[in-house]
Design an enzyme around this catalytic site. Sequence first.
Site, short mmCIF file in Angstrom:
data_model
loop_
_atom_site.label_atom_id
_atom_site.label_comp_id
_atom_site.label_asym_id
_atom_site.label_seq_id
_atom_site.Cartn_x
_atom_site.Cartn_y
_atom_site.Cartn_z
N TYR B 143 9.04 -2.78 3.91
CA TYR B 143 9.07 -3.02 5.43
C TYR B 143 7.73 -3.58 5.65
O TYR B 143 7.55 -4.52 6.56
CB TYR B 143 9.72 -2.00 5.88
N LYS B 193 13.66 3.46 -8.65
CA LYS B 193 14.00 2.31 -9.80
C LYS B 193 12.95 2.40 -10.64
O LYS B 193 12.17 1.12 -10.71
CB LYS B 193 14.22 0.96 -9.05
N ASP B 225 20.74 2.31 -8.54
CA ASP B 225 21.88 1.80 -8.66
C ASP B 225 22.74 3.00 -9.10
O ASP B 225 24.05 3.06 -8.66
CB ASP B 225 22.04 0.74 -9.78
N ASP B 249 17.10 2.89 3.36
CA ASP B 249 18.13 2.30 4.69
C ASP B 249 19.54 2.07 3.89
O ASP B 249 20.57 2.27 4.70
CB ASP B 249 17.44 0.65 4.64
N ASP B 253 22.98 4.65 4.88
CA ASP B 253 24.24 4.12 5.34
C ASP B 253 25.53 4.17 4.32
O ASP B 253 26.54 4.39 4.86
CB ASP B 253 24.03 2.55 5.72
C1 LIG Z 1 17.32 -2.75 12.23
C2 LIG Z 1 16.55 -2.60 10.70
C3 LIG Z 1 15.31 -3.15 10.92
C4 LIG Z 1 16.77 -1.28 10.44
C5 LIG Z 1 16.26 -0.94 9.08
O1 LIG Z 1 16.36 -1.66 8.17
O2 LIG Z 1 15.34 0.12 8.91
C6 LIG Z 1 18.22 -0.57 10.50
O3 LIG Z 1 18.88 -0.91 9.36
C7 LIG Z 1 17.86 1.07 10.30
O4 LIG Z 1 18.13 1.70 9.16
O5 LIG Z 1 17.73 1.81 11.30
C1 LIG Z 2 18.38 -1.31 -17.17
C2 LIG Z 2 17.89 -2.12 -16.08
C3 LIG Z 2 16.55 -2.51 -16.16
C4 LIG Z 2 18.90 -2.85 -15.42
C5 LIG Z 2 18.76 -3.43 -14.26
O1 LIG Z 2 18.28 -3.19 -13.14
O2 LIG Z 2 18.97 -4.71 -14.02
C6 LIG Z 2 20.41 -2.38 -15.20
O3 LIG Z 2 20.41 -1.45 -14.20
C7 LIG Z 2 21.34 -3.44 -15.11
O4 LIG Z 2 21.88 -3.82 -14.00
O5 LIG Z 2 21.37 -4.20 -15.85
#
Ligand SMILES: CC(C)[C@H](C(=O)O)[C@@H](O)C(=O)O
Ligand SMILES: CC(C)[C@H](C(=O)O)[C@@H](O)C(=O)O
Lengths: 360, 360
Positions: B143, B193, B225, B249, B253
Amino acid sequence: MSYKVAVLAGDGIGPEVMVEARKVLAEVEQRFGLEISYSEYDVGGAAIDNHGCPLPAETLQGCEAADAILFGSVGGPKWTHLPPDEQPERGALLPLRGHFELFCNLRPAKLHAGLEGLSPLRADISSQGFDVVCVRELTGGIYFGKPKGRQGEGEAEEAFDTMRYSRKEIRRIAKIAFETAQGRRKKVTSIDKANVLACSVLWREVVEEVAKDYPDVELEHMYIDNATMQLLRRPFDFDVVLCSNLFGDILSDEIAMLTGSMGLLSSASVNGSGFGLFEPAGGSAPDIAGKGIANPVAQILSAALMLRFSLQQEEAACAIERAVGKALSEGYLTGELLAADQRHNAKSTKEMGDFIAQAI
Amino acid sequence: MSYKVAVLAGDGIGPEVMVEARKVLAEVEQRFGLEISYSEYDVGGAAIDNHGCPLPAETLQGCEAADAILFGSVGGPKWTHLPPDEQPERGALLPLRGHFELFCNLRPAKLHAGLEGLSPLRADISSQGFDVVCVRELTGGIYFGKPKGRQGEGEAEEAFDTMRYSRKEIRRIAKIAFETAQGRRKKVTSIDKANVLACSVLWREVVEEVAKDYPDVELEHMYIDNATMQLLRRPFDFDVVLCSNLFGDILSDEIAMLTGSMGLLSSASVNGSGFGLFEPAGGSAPDIAGKGIANPVAQILSAALMLRFSLQQEEAACAIERAVGKALSEGYLTGELLAADQRHNAKSTKEMGDFIAQAI
Ligand SMILES: CC(C)[C@H](C(=O)O)[C@@H](O)C(=O)O
Ligand SMILES: CC(C)[C@H](C(=O)O)[C@@H](O)C(=O)O
């Protein structure tokens, strides 16, 4: 037509599900008069054990000599103590993607009729079904951007990664998303974080430009945080989801999990010349490896994607997909797809492969 | 005890739910003998309309003079045509976070007893409930990392963002996660990650170091992921989820949406001196603004978080939370929390506020 395929079965359930994919391919070859020669190479943990690294030079050379890579899965508890760079997943997949410039990752995910109950979503949402393709940029962004590293000492020591995208990189993946949408429900949802990231602002600009060439396709932009939420409430409103590398990693896994049937999902990673790597979306599942119960469908469907995208054999690809559809609609299922009280009907890895091969 | 609070009600439903929060605060002040003086300032779209920018200097000065910021919500269709930097959300929230170094964002999310049916998750998952706090780093990472921008021409033009974390930044947020876990179910899931990002490798290292000082707290690491997926299958296995800015973020959510009741969730963003900004987790909901039907609970609960974290009035905070709990458990609900056939029982914004104020 004759083709060369490099087979990288890898670890865990990789080898056993690959046997079934080969079985199905053999049927397809016969029926469609294809001649495919297969060469097998070590990759991932198996390659670490046998050659000291997850992607040995001879594996890479074997892939270079082939028309496509049929990939199983890599990784397992045996190798998690290694530094990230040397681990099976990262050490095999990222170099393969980079080396062959496999910039386009396609991950189809749909809720099969009759299998809606597997979805972790509420019945009134999952009963509406969904059918999404995630188009993920795979060789750019924060995965490969330079500089990346560490500097400084003590508490001030810091690490840094660079997210980086050029117009050219964004344009080529965006085009694929729109072309994919033209063959489907004609809607692209482009994911970004344009309220925070400079890369996302450029991403939005280029995607808008590309959209002009596809007036029949509807384009919407959505922030990654909002997308994570909307997919939970109304997955059926999405058709093609276009993502950068990192956001695609996250969202394609979320979408896969929403089907509740990871063992049915496959993934294609292709470059500009049609060369590609085709693999199941799930992992190597070491906990069930060797038991003969793993679902081979994802591996079989990745063979279909290989036929479609690298070998240009659309009919053969469809034949596999139809045969898989037949198995699923006739309730021919492995254990993880069945409710506990139905599990005595579970088919083994081999039974699934046999059925699908016969149905070709 | 006397305190100063800067009230930034903002756009959409912000002003109307703020009225109810103030009503509840007035009760609390009386009951606990607190003296809070409130000063109201424009922010977001309202500030763009009245002063030409989403965070006018006098608003910032007002916040500086206060002990805490009680924030409503900002944004709406009227301002989406503006460049990202000038939009209400980004243009108000990011500068406030940066200016006051509000590095720690706490977002509690739980499935309230009786409201499990609102969750988009399958009944057998949601019926197990969940109670998660997302601890998100809020002033670092991609950010705010420099360099961020664009360079080059034509198709080679590229955009770049820098993800950057120092040991110090990681350590201070990790500590808060472990301290939070000590007051709860004693488990921290740290999201990263580390198989791709240098920042995540450092993140893991520092989190491991911090964990040594909290031997009673269990630590697990999870890739972003995978976390996106596991939260769908078994949200009840998570207690404190520790995230960098971008991953927080996304995940906070996702977790919020899993409750299905965004209108009940609030968020605290605090700095090292206890100063903080307290706001509902949902947005400004312009579609229902002015109708008197918006749920004021998230705004009321953010007043509770303000009492707890900035004004050190734990008892007063608990009194508000208890009063809200009473409303919910007695079925005192706004329309969006009710099934279609129950909606004739919906309470208005004002009725909710009145009930909760009386229950103090
Ligand atoms: C509005 C945006 C910049 C903000 C963020 O990404 O942090 C919002 O999504 C949050 O989570 O408060
Ligand atoms: C193993 C890892 C590096 C890979 C990625 O993050 O792309 C996996 O999660 C995928 O989505 O194939």
